[in-house]
Design an enzyme around this catalytic site. Structure first.
Site, PDB file in Angstrom:
ATOM      1  N   LYS A  46      -4.005   0.995  -3.091  1.00 51.24           N
ATOM      2  CA  LYS A  46      -5.381   0.984  -3.605  1.00 51.24           C
ATOM      3  C   LYS A  46      -6.413   1.279  -2.513  1.00 51.24           C
ATOM      4  O   LYS A  46      -7.511   0.735  -2.506  1.00 51.24           O
ATOM      5  CB  LYS A  46      -5.705  -0.347  -4.305  1.00 51.24           C
ATOM      6  CG  LYS A  46      -4.736  -0.696  -5.434  1.00 51.24           C
ATOM      7  CD  LYS A  46      -4.565   0.456  -6.429  1.00 51.24           C
ATOM      8  CE  LYS A  46      -5.823   0.737  -7.220  1.00 51.24           C
ATOM      9  NZ  LYS A  46      -5.628   1.870  -8.187  1.00 51.24           N
ATOM     10  N   HIS A 107       3.392   4.032   0.454  1.00 51.88           N
ATOM     11  CA  HIS A 107       2.594   2.869   0.857  1.00 51.88           C
ATOM     12  C   HIS A 107       3.289   2.097   1.983  1.00 51.88           C
ATOM     13  O   HIS A 107       2.815   1.033   2.386  1.00 51.88           O
ATOM     14  CB  HIS A 107       2.385   1.910  -0.322  1.00 51.88           C
ATOM     15  CG  HIS A 107       1.476   2.434  -1.391  1.00 51.88           C
ATOM     16  ND1 HIS A 107       0.335   3.138  -1.114  1.00 51.88           N
ATOM     17  CD2 HIS A 107       1.545   2.333  -2.749  1.00 51.88           C
ATOM     18  CE1 HIS A 107      -0.270   3.460  -2.256  1.00 51.88           C
ATOM     19  NE2 HIS A 107       0.445   2.986  -3.241  1.00 51.88           N
ATOM     20  N   SER A 137      -9.796  -4.008  -5.416  1.00 51.82           N
ATOM     21  CA  SER A 137      -9.142  -2.959  -6.197  1.00 51.82           C
ATOM     22  C   SER A 137      -7.686  -3.314  -6.486  1.00 51.82           C
ATOM     23  O   SER A 137      -7.186  -3.114  -7.602  1.00 51.82           O
ATOM     24  CB  SER A 137      -9.218  -1.633  -5.434  1.00 51.82           C
ATOM     25  OG  SER A 137      -8.662  -0.583  -6.191  1.00 51.82           O
TER      26      SER A 137
END
Length: 294
Positions: A46, A107, A137
């Protein structure tokens, strides 16, 4: 009546919490073969991942909007460590079937990136987002993404974020790990806030990094096509193809706000003070120029 996806749990790889489904198939990720032509987009969850993916894809396709809509984001630029029994959603399955050059999303913190990326001297684009907006987020995303663990209440979630107990581990370790290696490896380190403030400038930087020359007109068009409003309406970039049984859109949209400073609507004064103290301590030895407002 909908049959919702079963929320996943976290297990660890080298002390980093990851979804159990990723850990189960970790060998496939660890031994993934990268090629010199591959481009890796790395972010903490995010931090503007989908945004930068769309910008990169448009740069590589010379601003051709039609070409950039050839398939959904997760098909065009698969998610390296996403290993699921569903082959249509398994990023590594897509990647294993693609020929280079590939644009690959991850990620993973830098220490878990498969060694073949460094051996092949792949280029890496890293995007970092200020931690307050990042955690807000992530919280909303974990509410709507039913594959992720149950987020619980905001106060507890913020505490887990500070302790590095969310999926993909510590934000602090993540942003610092890539920052410290950016001069030794081919890493372009970008900030979410900089792209928001001056997208054309950052698009030119990205284009130069990946060896593409884009005219001012193409750059301006890419900036327009990757505004939050434009991407939210783009079915190839807004993840609307993900079933409602996985993304509970009643809880949140995948593309929710895309703002800098939304943290002010979530942090209480006490939380902000505690977080500020913790941030100063955790970032004392690493002077990354984060901005919390622009």
């Amino acid at each position: 009546m909908k049959e919702w996806a079963t929320r996943g749990s976290l297990k660890e790889v080298q002390g980093i919490p990851l979804l159990e489904s990723i850990v189960t198939h970790w060998k496939r990720v660890e031994t993934f073969r990268a090629f010199p032509e591959d481009l890796l987009i790395a972010t903490y969850p995010k931090a503007g991942t989908t945004w930068i993916q769309e910008i990169v894809d448009l740069i590589l396709n010379r601003g051709d909007a039609g070409r950039a809509r050839r398939a959904p984001t997760h098909v065009r630029m698969p998610f390296l460590e996403m290993t699921t029994p569903n082959p249509t959603l398994s990023g590594i399955t897509h990647l294993e079937q693609m020929e280079p050059p590939r644009v690959i999303k991850t990620h993973l913190p830098i220490q878990l990136i498969p060694n073949t990326f460094w051996e092949a001297r792949c280029k890496v684009i890293y995007v970092a987002r200020n931690p307050k907006d990042n955690v807000v987020s992530y919280f909303h995303f974990d509410q709507m993404n039913l594959v992720q663990p149950e987020p619980g209440p905001w106060s507890q979630y913020l505490d887990k974020f500070m302790r590095g107990q969310l999926g993909w581990g510590s934000w602090y370790d993540h942003v610092q790990g890539f920052w410290r290696e950016k001069e030794k490896k081919q890493i372009l380190y970008l900030f979410y806030e900089d792209i928001k403030e001056n997208p054309e400038r950052e698009i030119h930087r990205i284009a130069d990094f990946v060896g593409q020359q884009v005219s001012e007109e193409i750059c301006s068009n890419i900036a327009q096509m990757t505004t939050f409003a434009a991407m939210r309406e783009n079915p190839m970039a807004n993840y609307s193809c993900i079933p409602d049984t996985i993304f509970n859109r009643q809880a949140s949209e995948f593309l929710r706000k895309g703002e800098v400073g939304d943290w002010q609507n979530h942090f209480s004064p006490e939380e902000n003070a505690t977080f500020g103290e913790h941030y100063s301590k955790m970032m004392a030895d690493c002077s990354i120029p984060f901005r919390f407002l622009i």
